[in-house]
Design a protein around this motif. Structure first.
Motif, PDB file in Angstrom:
ATOM      1  N   ILE A 111     -12.012   2.866 -33.850  1.00 57.92           N
ATOM      2  CA  ILE A 111     -11.989   1.314 -33.966  1.00 57.92           C
ATOM      3  C   ILE A 111     -13.657   1.088 -34.487  1.00 57.92           C
ATOM      4  CG2 ILE A 111     -12.325  -0.893 -32.649  1.00 57.92           C
ATOM      5  CD1 ILE A 111      -9.477   0.163 -32.596  1.00 57.92           C
ATOM      6  N   GLU A 112     -13.554   0.552 -35.496  1.00 54.36           N
ATOM      7  CA  GLU A 112     -14.976  -0.026 -36.032  1.00 54.36           C
ATOM      8  C   GLU A 112     -15.247  -1.394 -36.167  1.00 54.36           C
ATOM      9  OE1 GLU A 112     -15.899   2.370 -39.697  1.00 54.36           O
ATOM     10  OE2 GLU A 112     -15.514   4.263 -38.679  1.00 54.36           O
ATOM     11  N   HIS A 113     -16.562  -1.842 -36.567  1.00 57.99           N
ATOM     12  CA  HIS A 113     -16.517  -3.310 -36.342  1.00 57.99           C
ATOM     13  C   HIS A 113     -17.170  -3.746 -37.509  1.00 57.99           C
ATOM     14  CE1 HIS A 113     -15.022  -4.036 -32.192  1.00 57.99           C
ATOM     15  NE2 HIS A 113     -15.379  -2.674 -32.013  1.00 57.99           N
ATOM     16  N   LEU A 114     -17.936  -3.018 -38.305  1.00 60.01           N
ATOM     17  CA  LEU A 114     -18.579  -3.631 -39.615  1.00 60.01           C
ATOM     18  C   LEU A 114     -17.667  -2.776 -40.816  1.00 60.01           C
ATOM     19  CD1 LEU A 114     -20.536  -5.413 -40.570  1.00 60.01           C
ATOM     20  CD2 LEU A 114     -22.328  -3.393 -40.910  1.00 60.01           C
ATOM     21  N   PHE A 115     -17.435  -3.719 -41.677  1.00 59.88           N
ATOM     22  CA  PHE A 115     -16.541  -3.079 -42.899  1.00 59.88           C
ATOM     23  C   PHE A 115     -17.550  -3.266 -44.062  1.00 59.88           C
ATOM     24  CE2 PHE A 115     -13.519  -3.657 -39.830  1.00 59.88           C
ATOM     25  CZ  PHE A 115     -12.593  -2.807 -40.079  1.00 59.88           C
ATOM     26  N   VAL A 116     -17.495  -2.249 -44.945  1.00 61.65           N
ATOM     27  CA  VAL A 116     -18.195  -2.347 -46.386  1.00 61.65           C
ATOM     28  C   VAL A 116     -17.645  -2.747 -47.400  1.00 61.65           C
ATOM     29  CG1 VAL A 116     -19.932  -0.469 -45.488  1.00 61.65           C
ATOM     30  CG2 VAL A 116     -17.979  -0.117 -46.888  1.00 61.65           C
ATOM     31  N   PRO A 117     -18.205  -3.804 -48.133  1.00 64.34           N
ATOM     32  CA  PRO A 117     -17.685  -4.126 -49.099  1.00 64.34           C
ATOM     33  C   PRO A 117     -17.582  -3.191 -50.413  1.00 64.34           C
ATOM     34  CG  PRO A 117     -19.932  -5.148 -49.166  1.00 64.34           C
ATOM     35  CD  PRO A 117     -19.569  -4.319 -47.808  1.00 64.34           C
ATOM     36  N   GLU A 118     -16.954  -3.419 -51.472  1.00 65.56           N
ATOM     37  CA  GLU A 118     -16.871  -2.317 -52.515  1.00 65.56           C
ATOM     38  C   GLU A 118     -16.767  -3.082 -53.943  1.00 65.56           C
ATOM     39  OE1 GLU A 118     -13.764   1.236 -53.656  1.00 65.56           O
ATOM     40  OE2 GLU A 118     -13.239  -0.286 -52.067  1.00 65.56           O
ATOM     41  N   MET A 119     -17.358  -2.407 -54.842  1.00 65.76           N
ATOM     42  CA  MET A 119     -17.425  -3.150 -56.267  1.00 65.76           C
ATOM     43  C   MET A 119     -16.173  -2.742 -56.878  1.00 65.76           C
ATOM     44  SD  MET A 119     -19.537  -4.718 -57.945  1.00 65.76           S
ATOM     45  CE  MET A 119     -19.202  -5.684 -59.558  1.00 65.76           C
TER      46      MET A 119
END
Lengths: 333, 333
Positions: free
Chosen positions: A316-324
């Motif tokens: 479980i993770e809470h922060l998601f990274v955007p992607e180009m």
DNA sequence: TTTAAATTTGAAAGCGCTTACACAAACCAG
DNA sequence: CTGGTTTGTGTAAGCGCTTTCAAATTTAAA
């Protein structure tokens, strides 16, 4: 509609035994199990989920609040959540809040009154305090796409600031310096975060930020058109336009085309969200992926793990990274 | 969570009285009503919808089956139905069938087990017989976008044959005679109806139908691309392409553009459905409107009228007419 | 004032299940 | 063949409401 009582009679056993074979858990001998199952089949028995819920205090359903039932962003979210929960025998009750405080509140109260086992909320209008209160209540809650301070374990968000930064950085790397920005409504956290990222990228590249270079939109397509029109008079020498979401980017593209700009040779455009639409536009929109699918998935797994004791297959993770997402609307200068 | 019992105690009245003020129907004196309402407010009482449903045999919820939770076609349908029912205090439980017989069947059984008061189905995979059986059962059912013989009163459909006819007729009127067609999967009634309409228009105009001029797709975008590719070798002199839905039209446009065709000057394209996407494409897609909004609305009103005795504000109709939407992909020859 | 009718309330029986708890049957070592 | 376990099944008490029926109260008519 046959009831458990009729099944028990047909099978010659007690209610309790029928209930046991239904729930599979308790110990029932093979012979009785068979008798009961036969009785069920021949009566076409279908358990009354309402009665089960009342008696067991478990509805096996989780409430999902979205802003709208249409639009590919929410479609994605609903699909993902439903699929994962259904795989695990849980059901989703979907409601729409329409980005209106009263309606979101009502929708949440509705889900609570239906005794959902958990709530997955894409709540935009309701206050932080209300959400905190909800989390402190007796129903498990997770919040998607909104960071509520003090509730780090219940929120799943994309790093909007970073996404905004990446969009603008990509534009800068392509050689642009005259960059306009169409933002979302700045009272929304995600909109202001994205704008903050835009400013950071500008600053880092030593490009002065001009107030005239940003137009505050409302995330709808028409705001993209309006923004483009606005810049034609207020920022005529722009060569790139970054938009806070794909819909506005689409609107801007339409307006730009009508104004005779070729995209991307005369004007570069970058969006945000990577909504399905972005692939259908012409030229295909270069944008920042907003991992709504991943967030929905995570929220569903969180619920399975915390509410139903079904272990999540992924951490479980809470922060998601955007992607180009590089497609065809960003050109080199 | 406060129960009705605690409210009755706090207000100094019986359960029955509390229930009466909750339901508003029965006669309660102003004084007791006030007492009860105060007690409710101070306890933060929220009725347990599950218990209410069990006792009253009314869930105030209607089940909605769609094929997918994403996509603008279903988004439209869900939005419309939800909005109208919510206005009348009813709730929608949405499930997805994924155009798979087993999953549709399960979804419907789920809705039945939740004791929905009525079912609105966009069922594509389940058999006619099953639907008939359902209608004969004890739960009111309406079917959207599918005509089941013997169930004229429960079906809401668009005249697909007429729509197919109109699309092709428009193309013919623009002077085209070399017209290709990308159909949907022909085992689906709507797909074959649309194709039938296409053939009727051809015949009426005295244009011979060639087997080589139709490609059977699956309603997805990729089939549009495949179809276009197919025609480049099998029907190279086509000047117009009519597609059985907008998604395939979009795919065909992409493929056509990649092959160097200008749309519409070198190739005209017409779609079907008038999905949101059609407006975002470039050039904007000329298409046939599929009044899914109107059908969803009608289905919702039908349910209100037949199940909840709330009179429909509009007359109930079952057959909807398609409409030509002229935009930018059909050119005169 | 008296009496019948209308109105307001409460008692209690469900709705169709789950789940302690208790008890009977079957098992097993000693 | 004991006595102690284990296993399988039944009894019955809810879950939180609605709703019938009858009793109690108020109102209106005579």
């Amino acid at each position: 509609m046959a009831t458990i009582y009729q099944v028990s009679e047909a099978a010659g056993v007690s209610l309790a035994t029928v209930s046991r074979v239904m729930n599979g858990n308790a110990r029932v001998s093979e012979r009785t199990r068979k008798k009961v199952e036969d009785a069920m089949a021949s009566l076409g028995y279908q358990p009354n989920a309402i009665a089960q819920s009342l008696a067991s205090n478990r509805t096996n359903s989780v409430g999902l609040l979205v802003s709208e039932l249409h639009g590919s962003y929410f479609g994605d979210l609903m699909s993902t959540v439903e699929q994962i929960l259904k795989q695990n025998g849980k059901h989703v009750i979907i409601t729409a809040g329409h980005v209106d405080e009263k309606r979101e509140h009502e929708a949440i109260e509705f889900l609570k009154s239906r005794r959902c086992d958990a709530l997955i909320l894409h709540a935009e209008a309701v206050s932080d305090d209300y959400l905190k209160q909800l989390v402190d209540g007796n129903i498990p809650v997770v919040v998607i796409n909104r960071k509520v301070d003090d509730l780090p374990d219940n929120c799943f968000v994309v790093d909007n600031e970073q996404g905004g930064y990446m969009a603008t950085q990509a534009v800068i790397n392509a050689g642009h310096t005259e960059i306009a920005y169409i933002s979302g409504p700045l009272f929304k956290k995600d909109a202001s975060d994205r704008l903050a990222g835009h400013k950071r990228a500008l600053k880092e590249a030593g490009i002065a930020f001009k107030d005239d270079s940003v137009f505050e939109g409302d995330f709808h397509e028409s705001a993209g058109q309006e923004g483009m029109l606005h810049f034609q008079t207020h920022y005529p020498n722009l060569t790139a336009l970054v938009c806070a979401n794909d819909e506005m980017a689409s609107g801007a593209m339409t307006a730009a085309r009508e104004a005779g700009f070729d995209i991307p040779s005369q004007l570069s455009i970058v969006g945000f969200d990577n909504v399905l639409l972005a692939r259908y536009l012409y030229p295909k929109l270069t944008t920042i992926n907003n991992p709504i699918h991943a967030m929905g998935e995570m929220a569903a797994y969180w619920v399975l793990q915390h509410v139903y004791n079904i272990k999540s297959p992924i951490p479980i993770e809470h922060l998601f990274v955007p992607e180009m997402i590089n497609r065809d609307t960003l050109g080199n200068l």
